[in-house]
Design a protein around this motif. Structure first.
Motif: not given
Length: 176
Positions: A51-77
């Motif tokens: 098995t593998f899982g689908l993303p769960n975006l129920q009640g959540l906001a999507a965010c891009a991967t990587g690091r924005g200016t002044g932000l911490q890095p975010y990984a896929l998933g």
């Protein structure tokens, strides 16, 4: 125009279109969705064998991967954030609250629910007014103070109910 396999889109209706599935964290069998599994792997769950899982975006906001200016890095998933937050005193901005009060010397005009020309009854265990003040004076210094009880408050972005869906079929994306 064809969609890409694994593409995520937002839909404004209450069903997943043909060839799409809700991004609700559901586990799918690898044997039935091998091409999609080759793209997402076990980033969103599953055992990686059957098995593998689908993303769960129920009640959540999507965010891009990587690091924005002044932000911490975010990984896929990666999930982060909180629906509620309890503030502590050093997170509150300095501010004051103005209370317009007056001293009612006529005890017959003091009521629990004040009306014009009356004043509230002070609690028996408190001295709310500074003794050196006259009418329209200030509260005693220890009567009003910070009350940071650590109670959480809602911390959600404004939202509109929509459904995130992932394409279960479509063109296989080519790597650049």
């Amino acid at each position: 125009m064809n969609n890409f396999l694994g593409e995520i889109q937002i839909f404004g209706f209450n069903f997943a279109p043909n060839g799409w599935a809700f991004c609700d964290g559901k586990l799918l069998p690898i044997s039935q969705y091998a091409a999609l599994y080759s793209l997402v792997g076990t980033v969103y769950g599953g055992d990686g064998r059957t098995t593998f899982g689908l993303p769960n975006l129920q009640g959540l906001a999507a965010c891009a991967t990587g690091r924005g200016t002044g932000l911490q890095p975010y990984a896929l998933g990666e999930n982060f954030g909180s629906e509620t937050v309890a503030l502590i005193s050093n997170e509150l901005a300095g501010h004051t609250h103005v209370a317009n009060i007056f001293l009612q010397n006529d005890t017959t005009q003091r009521f629990a629910l004040p009306t014009p020309g009356s004043s509230p009854v002070a609690p028996a265990t408190a001295t709310p007014f500074a003794s050196s003040q006259t009418s329209n004076g200030s509260f005693a210094a220890n009567f009003v103070g910070p009350n940071v009880g650590g109670q959480p408050h809602a911390n959600q972005q404004p939202y509109l109910a929509l459904n995130f869906c992932i394409a279960l079929q479509g063109d296989f994306p080519q790597r650049p």
